[in-house]
Design an enzyme around this catalytic site. Structure first.
Site, short mmCIF file in Angstrom:
data_model
loop_
_atom_site.label_atom_id
_atom_site.label_comp_id
_atom_site.label_asym_id
_atom_site.label_seq_id
_atom_site.Cartn_x
_atom_site.Cartn_y
_atom_site.Cartn_z
N THR A 15 1.57 -1.24 0.01
CA THR A 15 -0.10 0.14 0.14
C THR A 15 0.95 1.04 -0.42
O THR A 15 1.97 1.52 0.32
CB THR A 15 -0.91 0.25 1.20
OG1 THR A 15 -0.69 0.09 2.33
CG2 THR A 15 -1.44 -1.26 1.43
N ASP A 16 -0.57 2.72 -0.92
CA ASP A 16 1.10 3.64 -0.66
C ASP A 16 0.03 4.60 0.51
O ASP A 16 -0.09 3.68 1.50
CB ASP A 16 0.48 4.19 -1.85
CG ASP A 16 -0.73 4.79 -1.37
OD1 ASP A 16 -1.30 4.49 -1.43
OD2 ASP A 16 -0.95 5.24 -3.14
N MET A 17 0.96 5.74 0.85
CA MET A 17 0.49 6.42 2.16
C MET A 17 -1.06 7.22 2.08
O MET A 17 -1.64 6.86 3.48
CB MET A 17 1.03 7.85 1.96
CG MET A 17 2.68 7.70 2.10
SD MET A 17 3.27 9.32 2.18
CE MET A 17 3.30 9.81 3.95
N ALA A 18 -1.91 6.72 0.90
CA ALA A 18 -3.68 6.33 1.49
C ALA A 18 -4.31 5.40 2.28
O ALA A 18 -4.60 5.30 2.35
CB ALA A 18 -3.67 7.37 0.02
N VAL A 20 -4.07 2.63 0.25
CA VAL A 20 -4.63 2.27 -1.63
C VAL A 20 -3.56 1.18 -1.69
O VAL A 20 -2.51 1.51 -1.62
CB VAL A 20 -5.55 2.20 -1.67
CG1 VAL A 20 -6.18 3.93 -1.37
CG2 VAL A 20 -4.41 3.52 -2.74
#
Length: 129
Positions: A15-18, A20
């Site tokens: 996942t990324d910082m959001a 997702v």
């Protein structure tokens, strides 16, 4: 042809910082599914490489439809065929519970390690017969 199904789970590292799935990881997921298909065709990519042959992706067309999140159980659904003696095409979807999150059309070829295109292995060409 019956679609190939490859299950996977989304981990924190995907996942990324959001929170997702990072967009490039979908390409990793579909690559893993294609590697499974190659193995199911009876081909050993390590042995192929030692003989100077490799698969190379020459085209990817992708649509990101809806995000996946950590802990999601996903499935890569792949339909494939040898489109010609030298081109192997795939339509791939990443799904969550049947909902399409990502869709891609992929074209691959076989090349020598020196970069010269060659015919697909017979096991793959036979899929069209």
């Amino acid at each position: 042809m019956t679609p190939h199904r490859f299950p996977l789970t989304v981990y924190y590292e995907d996942t990324d910082m959001a929170g997702v799935v990072y967009y490039a990881n979908y390409l990793r997921y579909i690559e893993r599914a294609r590697s499974e298909i190659v193995e199911q065709c009876g081909l050993d990519q390590v042995a192929m490489r030692s003989e100077g042959l490799v698969f190379v992706v020459t085209r990817v067309e992708a649509d990101y439809i809806s995000p996946a999140r950590m802990a999601d159980r996903l499935e890569v659904v792949t339909t494939h065929r040898a489109a010609s003696p030298v081109r192997w095409t795939f339509d791939q979807e990443v799904q969550r519970g049947g909902q399409v999150l990502f869709r891609a059309h992929v074209v691959a070829v076989t090349m020598t390690t020196a970069g010269k295109p060659v015919r697909l292995p017979a096991e793959i060409r036979a899929m069209n017969t």
